[in-house]
Design an enzyme around this catalytic site. Sequence first.
Site, short mmCIF file in Angstrom:
data_model
loop_
_atom_site.label_atom_id
_atom_site.label_comp_id
_atom_site.label_asym_id
_atom_site.label_seq_id
_atom_site.Cartn_x
_atom_site.Cartn_y
_atom_site.Cartn_z
N GLY A 13 0.82 -1.21 0.00
CA GLY A 13 0.00 0.00 0.00
C GLY A 13 0.85 1.26 0.00
N LEU A 14 0.23 2.37 0.35
CA LEU A 14 0.93 3.66 0.33
C LEU A 14 1.65 3.90 1.65
CD1 LEU A 14 -1.48 6.05 -1.62
CD2 LEU A 14 0.62 4.97 -2.41
N HIS A 15 2.65 3.08 1.92
CA HIS A 15 3.47 3.27 3.11
C HIS A 15 4.55 4.32 2.81
CE1 HIS A 15 6.60 0.74 1.26
NE2 HIS A 15 5.59 -0.02 0.85
N ALA A 16 5.55 4.46 3.64
CA ALA A 16 6.50 5.58 3.57
C ALA A 16 7.19 5.75 2.22
CB ALA A 16 7.55 5.44 4.67
N ALA A 19 4.67 6.59 -0.69
CA ALA A 19 4.07 7.90 -0.38
C ALA A 19 5.07 9.01 -0.67
CB ALA A 19 3.61 7.95 1.08
#
Length: 87
Positions: A13-16, A19
């Site tokens: 997913g949109l982790h660090a 992102a």
Amino acid sequence: MVRFNVEINVSGGLHARPASVLVNLLNQYRSSVKMIYNDKQANGKSILSVMALGAKTGDEMTFEVEGIDEQETASALQSLFQRNFAV
């Protein structure tokens, strides 16, 4: 305004890291970018705002891009997802 949906295809997913890649890309453009996910909204140019959405792999997200270079911004954003965030 350009509005479109994408499926989060990056692993985890949109982790660090993704992102950060997303925010760095969007900050190269002048248009504002609103991300909408599960009735929550985020400023696409803020890493904290993007990560707070908690979007996971396989989830669908809506983007609204508005401004002087909205077409170019939307195209770059869609390309990022098509490349699976490869830089």
